[in-house]
Design a protein around this motif. Structure first.
Motif, PDB file in Angstrom:
ATOM      1  N   ILE B 397       0.849  -1.200   0.000  1.00  0.00           N
ATOM      2  CA  ILE B 397       0.000   0.000   0.000  1.00  0.00           C
ATOM      3  C   ILE B 397       0.885   1.250   0.000  1.00  0.00           C
ATOM      4  N   MET B 401       0.993   4.094  -2.881  1.00  0.00           N
ATOM      5  CA  MET B 401       0.749   5.508  -2.599  1.00  0.00           C
ATOM      6  C   MET B 401       1.804   6.396  -3.262  1.00  0.00           C
ATOM      7  N   LEU B 415      -7.162  -3.081  -1.306  1.00  0.00           N
ATOM      8  CA  LEU B 415      -7.751  -3.266   0.014  1.00  0.00           C
ATOM      9  C   LEU B 415      -9.167  -3.812  -0.087  1.00  0.00           C
ATOM     10  N   PHE B 472      13.913  -8.275   4.971  1.00  0.00           N
ATOM     11  CA  PHE B 472      14.224  -7.094   4.160  1.00  0.00           C
ATOM     12  C   PHE B 472      15.686  -7.064   3.760  1.00  0.00           C
ATOM     13  N   ILE B 476      15.448  -6.185  -0.053  1.00  0.00           N
ATOM     14  CA  ILE B 476      15.773  -4.862  -0.584  1.00  0.00           C
ATOM     15  C   ILE B 476      16.804  -4.962  -1.697  1.00  0.00           C
TER      16      ILE B 476
ATOM     17  N   THR C  66       9.746  -1.779   8.692  1.00  0.00           N
ATOM     18  CA  THR C  66       9.445  -1.762   7.264  1.00  0.00           C
ATOM     19  C   THR C  66      10.736  -1.424   6.530  1.00  0.00           C
ATOM     20  N   PRO C  67      10.737  -1.641   5.217  1.00  0.00           N
ATOM     21  CA  PRO C  67      11.993  -1.441   4.497  1.00  0.00           C
ATOM     22  C   PRO C  67      12.522  -0.025   4.622  1.00  0.00           C
ATOM     23  N   ASN C  68      11.644   0.934   4.867  1.00  0.00           N
ATOM     24  CA  ASN C  68      12.129   2.298   4.883  1.00  0.00           C
ATOM     25  C   ASN C  68      12.509   2.755   6.277  1.00  0.00           C
ATOM     26  N   LEU C 132       1.964   3.458  12.551  1.00  0.00           N
ATOM     27  CA  LEU C 132       1.997   2.023  12.316  1.00  0.00           C
ATOM     28  C   LEU C 132       1.534   1.243  13.532  1.00  0.00           C
ATOM     29  N   PHE C 135      -2.093   1.548  14.040  1.00  0.00           N
ATOM     30  CA  PHE C 135      -2.891   0.693  13.163  1.00  0.00           C
ATOM     31  C   PHE C 135      -2.831  -0.767  13.611  1.00  0.00           C
ATOM     32  N   LEU C 175      -6.099   2.760   6.829  1.00  0.00           N
ATOM     33  CA  LEU C 175      -4.760   2.390   6.359  1.00  0.00           C
ATOM     34  C   LEU C 175      -4.390   3.223   5.134  1.00  0.00           C
ATOM     35  N   THR C 176      -5.364   3.382   4.233  1.00  0.00           N
ATOM     36  CA  THR C 176      -5.096   4.205   3.057  1.00  0.00           C
ATOM     37  C   THR C 176      -4.720   5.615   3.489  1.00  0.00           C
ATOM     38  N   THR C 179      -1.250   5.706   5.222  1.00  0.00           N
ATOM     39  CA  THR C 179      -0.125   5.533   4.290  1.00  0.00           C
ATOM     40  C   THR C 179       0.057   6.793   3.467  1.00  0.00           C
ATOM     41  N   MET C 180      -1.046   7.462   3.140  1.00  0.00           N
ATOM     42  CA  MET C 180      -0.909   8.738   2.428  1.00  0.00           C
ATOM     43  C   MET C 180      -0.074   9.706   3.249  1.00  0.00           C
ATOM     44  N   TYR C 182       2.004   8.975   5.611  1.00  0.00           N
ATOM     45  CA  TYR C 182       3.378   8.504   5.735  1.00  0.00           C
ATOM     46  C   TYR C 182       4.167   8.794   4.466  1.00  0.00           C
ATOM     47  N   VAL C 183       3.559   8.483   3.313  1.00  0.00           N
ATOM     48  CA  VAL C 183       4.304   8.669   2.074  1.00  0.00           C
ATOM     49  C   VAL C 183       4.567  10.152   1.826  1.00  0.00           C
ATOM     50  N   LEU C 207      -8.499  14.723   2.067  1.00  0.00           N
ATOM     51  CA  LEU C 207      -8.573  13.337   1.611  1.00  0.00           C
ATOM     52  C   LEU C 207      -8.045  12.385   2.676  1.00  0.00           C
ATOM     53  N   LEU C 211     -10.269   9.864   4.945  1.00  0.00           N
ATOM     54  CA  LEU C 211     -10.117   8.415   4.887  1.00  0.00           C
ATOM     55  C   LEU C 211      -9.877   7.827   6.270  1.00  0.00           C
TER      56      LEU C 211
END
Lengths: 233, 493, 632
Positions: B397, B401, B415, B472, B476, C66-68, C132, C135, C175-176, C179-180, C182-183, C207, C211
């Motif tokens: 997700i 985004m 989703l 990861f 990655i 998470t990967p980031n 995170l 959630f 979640l949508t 994530t918005m 977060y991104v 938005l 959500l």
């Protein structure tokens, strides 16, 4: 009827689409040998591999690994056919009566059978010299057995022997590959001398592999034939 | 450390595959052990390979012919990770096998089993397009041969499924082969790295035609809608361990082949990605919706697999690092969790003698361990926290985004599909634990040898949910490898 | 030894999760261990939460997941604490109450495990300080509450599934949204997020916030997502309903507080558009809240099922909370938080009482009860006071909170929200009166002659909560003090509390001295009681059917609905009947059924006919080639 027409329409669409997309891009009969890797195969093939049959050089040496794969494909397919037929043929009731072959066929088969085997063997042994090779030779050998089946209703092959033969020659191929890896660090490396092109004992490992393939393909195709015959009984 | 050449991961299984039938003549029980030994070898080799490939891609040249003239094996992090996945799933399935093979067929079954593994491993490791075709053939033919070796009363169904799969599978290889031929015609080479560098200057029409052919051919293997007609029948007809192999190995290898061709050879051709995106979403929705009303447990799992493959397609076609990592994570998670689900479902069906979902009422009391394991798998696919599916879902997700407004639409669609999935899995889990069984008797749990793989898979599902960093570390670099295209793949060339 | 080092939110959570596990395994072998352990763990957690008062902490508790590289944070602050203490104490008291109520019920052991798990995840939701973990705990909370609802067995199946589906829908919407965020901002930690909010495009905020809000509105059972609430609250096991309605329903409001005021912040919220000084976003929430309050009240009025009545009442009361929350002034936010507290207090008591009565009578129909006041005095008294609080009758804590909300609405001159709130308030009086009348007054059915108060484990929590209700009625300054600090944390002007004089609450618009009101009312009541005592000597006891059966034999007409509670508000029901028939449930059901049918149709794509499949393949290839040739 509807299904048939749908099929026809779909095929027509596919044909039209492919044809008109590629009509100008696939010039027919154009000389394309100067591009890409084919150059190397054509001009250095004989030197590199020692095989005078260029197709064999590519199939068994340059891309020998593909061939090992194809042999496996055939091997697996033979087993698969056996499995499907075995499961399908189980309920009795579809027995078909076998008619005895005529005297001419029977006698002829007795004479021709060894010759066909020999011809098959010739094809795969000379795979690196003349057109043809393991797959073709194997097919000829299988034809010889088919001939046997046709002429003699009681004839059937000894499964164990065939399986063992198949195994041994299959392993030979794989072993040649592994030996290459052990000796030189490259799987399926041609570790034998190339010899002088045109002689029977030349082209390194190619003859060994082709003999193995020939026997293997012969045994596998015969196995498939046998499976089909057994079911029909 | 011992270095095992990746080509041996093909060579040894092939050798053993040829060996098994003849040894079986003299020693009847040998196939199981020989197969087990082979798989163990591959498992060790792929583990070592993965460790090595994290530093630099491992390149192995076959027959000593340098690419592009010969065939080359390129094991980057991605390929070796998948090779490890394949060998470990095969190993675990090996434990699960015994009662599910028809008596008298063990020899051929085990032979095909390791050849299937070899084929799938070859698919993920090879760096040559035609070689990829050969291994795809081995894999798909081995899988429909295995499918034919089903057991008991499913036999007729299995044969029917086999023939369906064969017909569609042969279309797949035909189109794939035509595609390869067109590409070879346009560029004169088969090496993937070489292809990638030559495609920009090649005839555009030919290349696009080849792309269409290859997408169709590999899309069949990757269960892409509308090419996946074979899937439900094949999963249902197959004996349970073979369903596991389909879900966790065969389809994953096919999917990977598709992705690799699109990403590496065509340099992430945007047109192809759009097509994959649209059909991925369709696959997702068609799969999940079809599963919603299923009454047959295995068929439900099969449709769910289709849906998940759709999710993977969507994730990969988003084409950014986050989404790719998420997609790879989902791929791992799906292989593990769906394998677990098929195993647990197999144990249920084996004990109950029916595939009907309504027979699962109160299984929580009748087969508690298997039920718990099934639930863990289901929770992971549903994407609940602390299970692998959750991480993959949020990462995908987040990745979508990043793709702007359309990405948001994609996220919402993913989703929504996930919601459908939740509904039908929840219904089954609910049935297992909450409903009263008609027949209260305790059923025999599977013996430990079969329980063991399920427990290992369940542990991995958990691990993926609570300690994703470990994964990861591999994913990655793997995603970067895909994104960089063939920069590193050329390596030895 | 220094205990304070252990008073940290992360330890509370760990304690509860470990406790759930331990309780499960210990409880398998001994029921005593199960009860004492669950009481011990929840009590200890309550104690720790209480000791967290006034603290402000923030800590990382996991490495990046998470990967980031996102880490998970937990922390506590005044807003968090306010909700945490409500949740923790209700959980503890509910567990205590459940011991006799859930005894011998289906999957009893799981009940305690899941309740502890739910307690942990609810506290996790409020303690988590990044998107995170928020959630994750949110999902855990949904899942464990879903499982708790399903414990009731087959009859709760549909309610539980609908609850789960709607909740998950909300969670995915959330979640949508997150994530918005977060991104867009590249971080998940709340304070880092809120620091970056100024200057964010308004559309983006609308938005993402919208959500996220969907998830909270689902959990608060606000319009149009309230359809899950009444069935789920009423079908849940009796031991779980008090917690479900009392505590869990508040988390939606908490989430809105968090995202609207803590993360986005007042100024950015106003920047998104405002209406009479109130942010448009908040106004929309308030409007939804008031309509929900109104509609749910109408539904509650016509219910004969005691748990469904209380369930609709919950929905309507949470509507009030949303109303105050949305308006977003100092008064209204205080009212909203205060009402959240009050609702937790009184609704828990009511559901506990209802559970006890249901266990006693074996029915949920109020028309089969009656006259229990004399037989169950403690239950009656506690429920009476709670009902007063629910109906916002002065002298109870419930009055103060509703008063604050009304005043805020009137101050802003919201001609739509304020009247709705008033009407709903009258409605809540109506249905709570019906509850009181039908269950406790009137005639005692023959079957309930030997009814008596439930055991101490049930009455102690009820008495405890009721006494808090009464206490806070006199000293509203105590809760409002905590509320004021929560408000200042949210960047809203805190409500003025007379620090010396806890009885007064108010601000520049006016004040309310609880002590004065209380004294006057007590005096008035005293007068009434004296009058009643004098008049009482003249009253005459009559038999059950004397008054309106005119000698008919009762048994022959048992189906006529002669109970006092039957058709209690027939005229009102008749008035609203046509509107009430347009139930939203039908829309959802129709959608669900429609989708199932559609999916059945989609499944037909897999005809099982291999020829068809080949057509698909060829058709697909043809399409691709046409695209490839002519379009690409």
């Amino acid at each position: 009827m509807i299904k048939k027409s749908i099929a026809l329409i779909l095929i027509a669409i596919l044909f039209v689409a492919i044809f008109f997309t590629l009509a100008n891009d696939l010039p027919f009969g154009d000389n394309r040998t100067t591009t890409g890797v084919s150059d190397k195969y054509i001009y250095h093939g004989v030197n590199d591999t020692g095989a005078s049959n260029l197709v064999t050089a590519i199939v068994v040496n340059y891309r020998g690994f593909d061939t090992l794969g194809e042999v496996t494909v055939l091997f697996v397919a033979a087993t698969g056919v056996g499995a499907v037929l075995y499961n399908m043929g189980r309920p009795a009731g579809k027995k078909r009566k076998k008619t005895e072959a005529s005297l001419i066929v029977r006698t002829g088969s007795r004479i021709l059978f060894p010759m066909m085997l020999l011809f098959g063997a010739y094809i795969f042994v000379h795979g690196h010299l003349t057109p043809g090779g393991g797959f073709q030779g194997g097919a000829v050998i299988a034809t010889a057995f088919l001939f046997k089946y046709v002429s003699d209703t009681r004839y059937h092959i000894d499964h164990n022997k065939f399986t063992a033969t198949e195994s041994v020659v299959g392993m030979t191929f794989a072993l040649v590959g592994i030996m290459g890896l052990l000796l030189t660090g490259y799987f399926l490396f041609n570790f034998l001398p190339n010899g002088s092109p045109g002689e029977l004992l030349s082209a390194g490992i190619i003859p060994i592999i082709y003999v193995a393939i020939g026997i293997k393909v012969g045994a596998e195709l015969t196995g498939i034939l046998d499976n089909m015959m057994e079911v029909e009984q | 450390m011992v270095n095992i050449d990746p080509t041996l991961m093909i060579g040894i299984p092939l050798f053993m595959g040829f060996l098994i039938p003849s040894v079986a003549i003299v020693w009847k029980n040998s196939p199981r052990y020989l197969a087990g030994f082979t798989i163990l070898f591959n498992l060790i080799a792929s583990t070592l390979l993965l460790i090595r490939s994290l530093n630099a891609p491992v390149i192995s040249v076959l027959g000593g012919w340098q690419p592009p003239y010969g065939i080359v094996f390129v094991a980057g992090p991605l390929g070796s990770m998948l090779a490890l996945l394949i060998s470990s799933m095969t190993m675990l399935t090996w434990f699960y096998l015994p009662p599910h093979i028809k008596e008298g067929n063990e020899t051929k079954f085990y032979m095909l089993f390791i050849l299937l593994m070899a084929g799938a491993t070859g698919m993920v490791l090879t760096g040559d397009l035609f070689n990829l075709f050969v291994f795809t053939e081995i894999t798909s033919i081995a899988s429909f041969s295995l499918l034919a070796y089903s057991r008991g009363k499913d036999e007729k169904e299995a044969v029917e499924a086999t023939i369906k799969y064969m017909i569609i599978g042969s279309l797949s290889s035909a189109f794939f082969l035509i595609g390869i031929a067109l590409l070879y015609g346009a560029t004169g080479t088969l090496n993937m790295a070489d292809l990638a560098s030559k495609i920009p200057s090649a005839n555009h029409n030919l290349v696009m035609m080849a792309l269409a052919m290859i997408i169709t051919g590999l899309g069949i293997e990757a269960e892409m809608f509308p090419l996946n007609g074979w899937t439900p029948d094949a999963y249902t007809g197959a004996t349970h361990p073979v369903s596991v192999m389909f879900a966790s190995v065969v389809v994953k290898a096919g999917f990977f082949a598709l992705i690799r061709v699109v990403f590496l050879i065509f340099g992430a051709a945007t047109e192809a990605l759009q097509i994959l995106m649209i059909f991925g979403l369709l696959t997702l929705f068609v799969g999940e919706s079809s599963a919603l009303r299923q009454t047959d447990l295995k068929r439900m799992l099969a449709y769910s697999s289709i849906g998940q493959m759709g999710l993977l397609l969507v994730a990969f076609s988003l084409n950014n690092q986050t989404a790719l990592v998420g997609g790879l994570y989902a791929m791992l998670n799906h292989a593990i969790a769906k394998g677990l689900l098929f195993m647990a479902a197999g144990s249920f069906i084996f004990a109950l003698g029916t595939r009907d979902i309504s027979a699962l009422n109160g299984m929580g009391k009748r087969m508690p361990v298997t039920s718990a394991l099934f639930t863990i798998g289901a929770f992971s696919i549903m994407g609940l926290p602390f299970f692998g599916g959750f991480i993959s879902k949020i990462v995908i997700i987040a990745g979508s985004m990043q793709a702007g407004t359309e990405g948001m639409l994609v996220a919402i669609l993913i989703l929504s599909a996930s919601l459908i999935e939740l509904v039908y899995f929840l219904r089954v889990v609910h049935r297992i634990w909450m409903r009263e069984p008609e027949d209260d008797s305790r059923l025999k749990e599977a013996p430990f040898t079969q329980m063991f793989p399920m427990i290992v898979l369940a542990a991995f599902v958990f691990l993926m949910g609570i300690y994703p960093q470990a994964f990861f570390k591999v994913l990655i670099p793997a995603a970067q490898e895909l994104l960089r295209g063939l920069g590193t793949m050329i390596g030895g060339a | 030894m220094d205990y304070t080092a252990f008073i940290r939110p992360e330890y509370v959570l760990m304690l509860l999760f470990a406790g759930a596990l331990i309780t499960y395994f210990a409880g398998k072998y001994s029921s005593m261990a199960r009860y004492s352990l669950s009481l011990l763990f929840s009590g200890l957690a309550l104690l720790m939460v209480a000791l967290l008062y006034g603290k402000n902490t923030l800590s990382v508790w996991t490495p990046s997941i998470t990967p980031n590289g996102i880490s998970m944070y937990v922390g506590t602050n005044p807003l968090t604490w306010f909700f945490a203490i409500i949740l923790a104490s209700l959980s503890f008291l509910t567990i205590m109450y459940s011991i006799p109520i859930m005894k011998g019920k289906r999957m009893e052991n799981w009940f305690y495990t899941l309740t502890l798990l739910l307690m942990g995840s609810m506290l996790g939701v409020v303690f988590s300080s990044d998107l995170l973990s928020f959630f994750i705990f949110w999902e855990m909370m949904t899942l464990s509450s879903y499982l708790l609802v399903t414990l009731a067995g087959k009859r709760s199946d549909k309610a539980a599934l609908n609850y789960m589906i709607l909740s998950t829908m909300g969670a995915y919407s959330m979640l949508t949204g997150i994530t918005m965020l977060y991104v867009h901002f590249g971080t998940t930690e709340f304070s880092l997020l809120s620091a970056q909010i100024p200057g964010t495009p308004v559309n983006f905020l609308w938005l993402s916030l919208g959500l996220v809000a969907v998830g909270f509105l689902v959990k608060s059972a606000a319009l149009p997502f309230y359809v899950w609430a009444a069935p789920a609250y009423s079908e849940a096991p009796d031991g779980f309903t008090p917690l479900f309605s009392g505590a869990l329903s508040k988390l939606g409001a908490y989430g809105l507080f968090l995202f609207m005021y803590v993360i986005v912040g007042m100024s950015a919220l106003i920047g998104m558009g405002s209406f009479r000084g109130v942010s448009s976003f908040g106004y929309a929430i308030a409007l939804l809240g008031s309509i929900t309050a109104f509609i749910a009240t109408l539904y509650a009025i016509r219910e004969d099922d005691i748990k469904r009545l209380l369930a609709y009442s919950s929905v309507s009361q949470v509507g009030y909370i949303l109303m105050g929350l949305g308006i977003g002034t100092s008064l209204s936010v205080a009212g909203s938080l205060y009402h959240a507290l009050n609702h937790a207090l009184f609704k828990t008591v009511l559901f506990m009482g209802a559970g006890a009565i249901i266990q006693l009578t074996g029915t949920r129909k109020m028309s089969e009860m009656g006259g229990l006041a004399t037989r169950m005095p403690i239950t009656f008294l506690t429920m009476l006071i709670s009902i007063f609080s629910l109906a916002a009758i002065p002298m109870t804590s419930g009055f103060g909170s509703k008063w604050l909300i009304y005043e805020a609405a009137i101050n802003k001159g919201f001609v739509f929200i304020a009247p709705l709130a008033f009407v709903a308030s009258v409605g809540s009086f109506l249905y709570s009166f019906r509850l009181l009348q039908a269950v406790f007054l009137g005639q005692l059915p023959d079957g309930l002659k030997d009814a008596k108060d439930p055991s101490l484990l049930v009455t102690i929590p009820m008495i405890a909560l009721t006494s808090i209700t009464v206490l806070f009625a006199i000293v509203p300054g105590v809760p409002l003090g905590a509320i004021a600090s929560a408000e200042s944390y949210m960047g809203i002007q805190p409500i003025q509390v007379d620090s010396l004089f806890y009885f007064r609450i108010g601000n520049s618009f006016g004040a309310y001295n609880a002590l004065v009101v209380m004294t006057i009312l007590l005096f008035a009541m005293l007068v009434a009681m004296i009058m009643f005592a004098f008049a009482g000597s003249k009253s005459k006891k009559v038999d059950q059917h004397d008054t309106y059966l005119s000698g008919e034999i009762y048994e022959h007409h048992s189906d006529l609905g002669l109970h006092y509670a039957a058709n209690f508000y027939r005229p009102i029901e008749r008035m609203f009947e046509p509107y009430l028939r347009l139930r939203l449930e039908r829309t959802y059901d129709a959608f669900g059924r429609g989708y199932e049918l559609l999916s059945e149709g989609i499944r037909r794509v897999y005809s099982g006919d291999v020829q068809t499949y080949v057509y698909y393949v060829i058709g697909f290839l043809g399409m691709l080639i046409i695209l490839a040739g002519w379009w690409w």
